[in-house]
Design a protein around this motif. Structure first.
Motif, PDB file in Angstrom:
ATOM      1  N   GLY A   1       6.772  14.953  -7.107  1.00  0.00           N
ATOM      2  CA  GLY A   1       7.091  16.372  -7.026  1.00  0.00           C
ATOM      3  C   GLY A   1       7.194  16.913  -5.620  1.00  0.00           C
ATOM      4  O   GLY A   1       7.462  18.107  -5.452  1.00  0.00           O
ATOM      5  N   ARG A   2       7.001  16.058  -4.601  1.00  0.00           N
ATOM      6  CA  ARG A   2       7.083  16.511  -3.217  1.00  0.00           C
ATOM      7  C   ARG A   2       8.154  15.719  -2.484  1.00  0.00           C
ATOM      8  O   ARG A   2       8.469  14.579  -2.843  1.00  0.00           O
ATOM      9  N   THR A   3       8.726  16.336  -1.455  1.00  0.00           N
ATOM     10  CA  THR A   3       9.738  15.671  -0.648  1.00  0.00           C
ATOM     11  C   THR A   3       9.214  15.197   0.695  1.00  0.00           C
ATOM     12  O   THR A   3       9.892  14.438   1.382  1.00  0.00           O
ATOM     13  N   GLY A   4       8.032  15.642   1.075  1.00  0.00           N
ATOM     14  CA  GLY A   4       7.460  15.259   2.358  1.00  0.00           C
ATOM     15  C   GLY A   4       6.032  14.779   2.204  1.00  0.00           C
ATOM     16  O   GLY A   4       5.367  14.994   1.182  1.00  0.00           O
ATOM     17  N   LEU A   5       5.554  14.107   3.237  1.00  0.00           N
ATOM     18  CA  LEU A   5       4.193  13.573   3.259  1.00  0.00           C
ATOM     19  C   LEU A   5       3.242  14.558   3.899  1.00  0.00           C
ATOM     20  O   LEU A   5       3.570  15.179   4.917  1.00  0.00           O
ATOM     21  N   GLY A   6       2.052  14.692   3.325  1.00  0.00           N
ATOM     22  CA  GLY A   6       0.987  15.428   3.971  1.00  0.00           C
ATOM     23  C   GLY A   6       0.262  14.543   4.971  1.00  0.00           C
ATOM     24  O   GLY A   6       0.490  13.331   5.042  1.00  0.00           O
ATOM     25  N   ALA A   7      -0.644  15.133   5.740  1.00  0.00           N
ATOM     26  CA  ALA A   7      -1.336  14.379   6.793  1.00  0.00           C
ATOM     27  C   ALA A   7      -2.162  13.241   6.203  1.00  0.00           C
ATOM     28  O   ALA A   7      -2.056  12.085   6.630  1.00  0.00           O
ATOM     29  N   ASP A   8      -2.997  13.540   5.198  1.00  0.00           N
ATOM     30  CA  ASP A   8      -3.824  12.493   4.596  1.00  0.00           C
ATOM     31  C   ASP A   8      -2.977  11.474   3.856  1.00  0.00           C
ATOM     32  O   ASP A   8      -3.269  10.266   3.872  1.00  0.00           O
ATOM     33  N   GLU A   9      -1.937  11.950   3.206  1.00  0.00           N
ATOM     34  CA  GLU A   9      -1.053  11.043   2.479  1.00  0.00           C
ATOM     35  C   GLU A   9      -0.344  10.091   3.428  1.00  0.00           C
ATOM     36  O   GLU A   9      -0.161   8.904   3.130  1.00  0.00           O
ATOM     37  N   LEU A  10       0.045  10.594   4.584  1.00  0.00           N
ATOM     38  CA  LEU A  10       0.677   9.744   5.581  1.00  0.00           C
ATOM     39  C   LEU A  10      -0.251   8.620   6.012  1.00  0.00           C
ATOM     40  O   LEU A  10       0.148   7.451   6.097  1.00  0.00           O
ATOM     41  N   LEU A  11      -1.506   8.948   6.285  1.00  0.00           N
ATOM     42  CA  LEU A  11      -2.454   7.925   6.731  1.00  0.00           C
ATOM     43  C   LEU A  11      -2.691   6.883   5.650  1.00  0.00           C
ATOM     44  O   LEU A  11      -2.815   5.685   5.939  1.00  0.00           O
ATOM     45  N   ASP A  12      -2.764   7.329   4.391  1.00  0.00           N
ATOM     46  CA  ASP A  12      -2.951   6.371   3.299  1.00  0.00           C
ATOM     47  C   ASP A  12      -1.764   5.426   3.186  1.00  0.00           C
ATOM     48  O   ASP A  12      -1.934   4.225   2.919  1.00  0.00           O
ATOM     49  N   ARG A  13      -0.555   5.939   3.386  1.00  0.00           N
ATOM     50  CA  ARG A  13       0.628   5.074   3.311  1.00  0.00           C
ATOM     51  C   ARG A  13       0.663   4.105   4.489  1.00  0.00           C
ATOM     52  O   ARG A  13       1.003   2.929   4.332  1.00  0.00           O
ATOM     53  N   LEU A  14       0.330   4.589   5.671  1.00  0.00           N
ATOM     54  CA  LEU A  14       0.367   3.730   6.850  1.00  0.00           C
ATOM     55  C   LEU A  14      -0.723   2.671   6.828  1.00  0.00           C
ATOM     56  O   LEU A  14      -0.618   1.659   7.539  1.00  0.00           O
ATOM     57  N   ALA A  15      -1.770   2.886   6.035  1.00  0.00           N
ATOM     58  CA  ALA A  15      -2.847   1.896   5.965  1.00  0.00           C
ATOM     59  C   ALA A  15      -2.334   0.551   5.469  1.00  0.00           C
ATOM     60  O   ALA A  15      -2.853  -0.502   5.860  1.00  0.00           O
ATOM     61  N   GLY A  16      -1.318   0.564   4.620  1.00  0.00           N
ATOM     62  CA  GLY A  16      -0.803  -0.679   4.064  1.00  0.00           C
ATOM     63  C   GLY A  16       0.433  -1.222   4.746  1.00  0.00           C
ATOM     64  O   GLY A  16       1.013  -2.206   4.272  1.00  0.00           O
ATOM     65  N   VAL A  17       0.843  -0.629   5.861  1.00  0.00           N
ATOM     66  CA  VAL A  17       2.051  -1.083   6.554  1.00  0.00           C
ATOM     67  C   VAL A  17       1.732  -2.336   7.367  1.00  0.00           C
ATOM     68  O   VAL A  17       0.779  -2.362   8.148  1.00  0.00           O
ATOM     69  N   GLY A  18       2.535  -3.373   7.168  1.00  0.00           N
ATOM     70  CA  GLY A  18       2.361  -4.612   7.915  1.00  0.00           C
ATOM     71  C   GLY A  18       3.689  -5.099   8.448  1.00  0.00           C
ATOM     72  O   GLY A  18       4.738  -4.461   8.248  1.00  0.00           O
ATOM     73  N   PRO A  19       3.695  -6.241   9.140  1.00  0.00           N
ATOM     74  CA  PRO A  19       4.953  -6.773   9.675  1.00  0.00           C
ATOM     75  C   PRO A  19       5.897  -7.184   8.556  1.00  0.00           C
ATOM     76  O   PRO A  19       5.467  -7.727   7.531  1.00  0.00           O
ATOM     77  N   SER A  20       7.178  -6.911   8.737  1.00  0.00           N
ATOM     78  CA  SER A  20       8.177  -7.245   7.727  1.00  0.00           C
ATOM     79  C   SER A  20       9.064  -8.380   8.233  1.00  0.00           C
ATOM     80  O   SER A  20       9.079  -8.702   9.417  1.00  0.00           O
ATOM     81  N   ARG A  21       9.815  -8.958   7.314  1.00  0.00           N
ATOM     82  CA  ARG A  21      10.731 -10.046   7.654  1.00  0.00           C
ATOM     83  C   ARG A  21      12.153  -9.553   7.862  1.00  0.00           C
ATOM     84  O   ARG A  21      13.080 -10.365   7.943  1.00  0.00           O
ATOM     85  N   ALA A  22      12.333  -8.257   7.892  1.00  0.00           N
ATOM     86  CA  ALA A  22      13.683  -7.704   8.081  1.00  0.00           C
ATOM     87  C   ALA A  22      14.244  -8.162   9.419  1.00  0.00           C
ATOM     88  O   ALA A  22      13.547  -8.196  10.429  1.00  0.00           O
ATOM     89  N   GLY A  23      15.524  -8.504   9.416  1.00  0.00           N
ATOM     90  CA  GLY A  23      16.151  -8.960  10.642  1.00  0.00           C
ATOM     91  C   GLY A  23      16.903  -7.882  11.385  1.00  0.00           C
ATOM     92  O   GLY A  23      17.200  -8.037  12.564  1.00  0.00           O
ATOM     93  N   SER A  24      17.235  -6.781  10.702  1.00  0.00           N
ATOM     94  CA  SER A  24      18.048  -5.735  11.318  1.00  0.00           C
ATOM     95  C   SER A  24      17.460  -4.372  10.986  1.00  0.00           C
ATOM     96  O   SER A  24      16.848  -4.172   9.922  1.00  0.00           O
TER      97      SER A  24
END
Length: 451
Positions: free
Chosen positions: A313-336
Motif C-alpha cells: 500500500g506504499r510507494t516509498g520506504l520509511g527510515a526503519d523499513e529502509l534499514l530492514d531492507r538493507l540488512a539483507g543486501v549482499g554482493p550480487s552476480r550481476a554483470g551490468s
C-alpha cells in the motif's frame, strides 16, 4: 524440550570410549595370558559405561526455554543481550545439563552453559551478549541440551525447537548540514525546495555543447569567460528521492566473514569502520536514505538485483523499513548496471537520482547520461575500492599490480568526467573517508562548472 531414548554407542563421551577400549584391551590380555583376575577386572570396567548409559538413557526430563533479546534490532557493531530462561517442568530434580546455544557463524561460536540439579518446577536464567559484526537477519537457537552421567562416560543430546530473531542493520552516520539541500530544514516545504539558488548572479553554468538549447545561453557568463556558456536550471528537490546502489561483486572487494577480525581502514575516531567497499556503500545508502526520509521525502532504493520493496500500500520506504531492507543486501552476480539504471531512472522521474557506485568505468555510466539528459540535480558517489585491497588474504592479489590500480583509477576518472560533463554532481570517496565528508563534497560547486 523432552528427553528421548537413544542408542548406547552413539552416546558415549570420549572418556567413555577410552574406558571401553581399555576394558576390551584388558580382557584380551587376560584371555591370552590366562589370567582370570584380569578378565574379571575388564568385565567390571566394561560394565561401568553400560550402567551409565542405562541410567542416562532411561532418565526422562522436561525443560522449557524462553528467550528475550534486547534489542532485537541493532546497528552493525552494536551489542545485544540475550536472556535465556530455563524451567524444569518434570517431577524430578534435573541432573547435570550441558547447554549450547546454537548461533549463525556470522555471530560467532555458540555459547555454552551448565546447569546442575534444577528442582522440579524451578527456573533459572542465563545471560550472554552478542556483537553484531555483520548485517543480516539471523535466528538465535535452538538450544542444544546434553545430559551427562556423574562420571562423564555417557551423554544424551536433545535439540529444542524454540528460536528468536535478531536483525543487524547498517549504521546510520550523521551527515551534517553540508550536503545537498542541507540548509533547507526537514520535511514540509523545505524538502521540496531546490538544492541550488535560482538567482541570476548565482546560477550554475557550463560550457556550451553541440545540441544545447540556444535559449539557455548565459550571456553574462559568456562575456566574463570569453566562451559560450549555458545556464544549468536544476530540478527542484521534490519530496522524493531515489537511490541507486551498486552491489555487483565485480565492482567491490568484499571481506569474507572469517576475515572480519582484521584491521580495516576508516576515518579517525570510528571504532567500527566498514569492513569492505560494499559495506561502505550500504552504510552510505542507509545514512542518505534515512536523512531524506526524515525530511519527508518519498524514498525508493534500486539495486542491480531489483528495487527494495516498500510495505504493502506504499510507494516509498520509511527510515526503519529502509534499514530492514538493507540488512539483507549482499554482493550480487550481476554483470551490468544497465537494468538497474533503467529501473532507477523510471523511479526517479523528475526527482533527484543519487547513485552510489563501486568500481565503474565510462561504459557503466553511459546509460545514466542517456537516460537522465540535460542539467539535473542528480548526484553520484564513485568509490575508490583500492583502499580495501590489503585487507584480507588473496584480495591484494585480486587487485593486482600497481598498473591494475592505475587502470581502475583512470576508468573511474573517465566515468566521473562523463557524468560531470552531463551536469551531474560527482565526488570520489575513499576507504578512510566518512560518509558525511563525501555527502558534503556533493553539496559544493558542481564538478565541471566554473566556481
Amino acid at each position: 524440550m523432552r528427553g528421548a531414548p537413544g542408542r548406547t554407542l552413539s552416546t558415549l563421551t570420549p572418556r567413555g570410549h577410552c574406558l571401553v577400549g581399555g576394558g576390551a584391551t584388558l580382557a584380551l590380555v587376560g584371555a591370552v595370558l590366562g589370567e582370570q583376575p584380569l578378565v574379571q577386572l575388564a568385565l567390571f570396567v566394561l560394565a561401568l559405561p553400560l550402567l551409565a548409559a542405562l541410567t542416562v538413557l532411561r532418565g526422562r526430563f522436561r525443560v522449557t526455554t524462553r528467550r528475550q533479546v534486547t534489542p532485537q534490532r541493532l546497528p552493525r557493531g552494536g551489542v545485544a543481550e540475550v536472556a535465556l530462561q530455563l524451567g524444569n517442568t518434570d517431577t524430578r530434580r534435573g541432573g547435570l545439563w550441558l547447554l549450547t546455544e546454537q548461533l549463525p557463524p556470522a555471530l560467532g561460536q555458540g555459547h555454552r552453559f551448565s546447569v546442575a540439579g534444577l528442582a522440579p518446577g524451578a527456573a533459572t536464567t542465563v545471560r550472554y551478549t552478542l556483537a553484531g559484526r555483520h548485517r543480516g537477519d539471523y535466528v538465535l537457537g535452538p538450544l542444544q541440551l546434553r545430559v551427562v552421567d556423574p562420571f562423564g562416560l555417557v551423554e544424551r543430546t536433545v535439540a529444542g525447537t524454540d528460536t528468536a530473531p535478531l536483525t543487524v542493520v547498517p549504521r546510520v552516520r550523521p551527515l551534517g548540514p553540508g550536503g545537498p539541500g542541507g540548509g533547507h530544514g526537514r520535511g514540509g516545504d523545505g524538502a521540496r525546495r531546490a538544492i541550488a539558488v535560482h538567482g541570476d548572479d548565482d546560477v550554475s553554468v557550463r560550457e556550451y555543447r553541440r545540441g544545447d538549447d540556444l535559449r539557455k545561453v548565459h550571456w553574462r557568463a559568456t562575456a566574463r569567460t570569453g566562451e559560450l556558456m549555458v545556464r544549468l536550471e536544476e530540478r527542484p528537490w521534490r519530496a522524493q528521492g531515489t537511490l541507486l546502489l551498486d552491489t555487483r561483486s565485480r565492482a567491490h572487494l568484499v571481506v569474507p566473514a572469517r576475515d572480519a577480525g582484521r584491521p580495516v581502514p576508516g576515518p579517525p575516531g570510528d571504532d567500527c569502520p566498514p569492513g569492505d567497499s560494499l559495506e561502505w556503500l550500504v552504510e552510505a545508502a542507509a545514512s542518505i536514505g534515512v536523512s531524506l526520509a526524515q525530511r519527508g521525502a518519498e524514498l525508493r532504493v534500486v539495486t542491480d538485483t531489483g528495487e527494495l520493496p516498500p510495505a504493502a500500500g506504499r510507494t516509498g520506504l520509511g527510515a526503519d523499513e529502509l534499514l530492514d531492507r538493507l540488512a539483507g543486501v549482499g554482493p550480487s552476480r550481476a554483470g551490468s548496471l544497465r537494468p538497474a539504471i533503467s529501473t532507477a531512472a523510471r523511479a526517479a522521474g523528475d526527482g533527484p537520482l543519487i547513485c552510489l557506485l563501486g568500481a565503474v568505468g565510462p561504459d557503466d555510466v553511459a546509460d545514466l547520461v542517456q537516460l537522465r539528459p540535460g542539467p539535473v540535480t542528480d548526484l553520484a558517489i564513485l568509490l575508490d575500492i583500492t583502499g580495501w585491497a590489503g585487507n584480507g588474504p588473496g584480495r591484494a592479489g585480486r587487485m593486482g599490480s600497481g598498473a591494475a590500480r592505475d587502470a581502475l583509477s583512470a576508468q573511474r576518472e573517465q566515468a566521473a568526467a562523463l557524468l560531470s560533463g552531463a551536469g551531474w554532481r560527482v565526488t570520489t570517496a575513499t576507504a578512510g573517508q566518512d560518509v558525511a565528508a563525501a555527502w558534503a563534497a556533493l553539496g559544493g560547486v558542481r564538478s565541471g562548472a566554473p566556481a
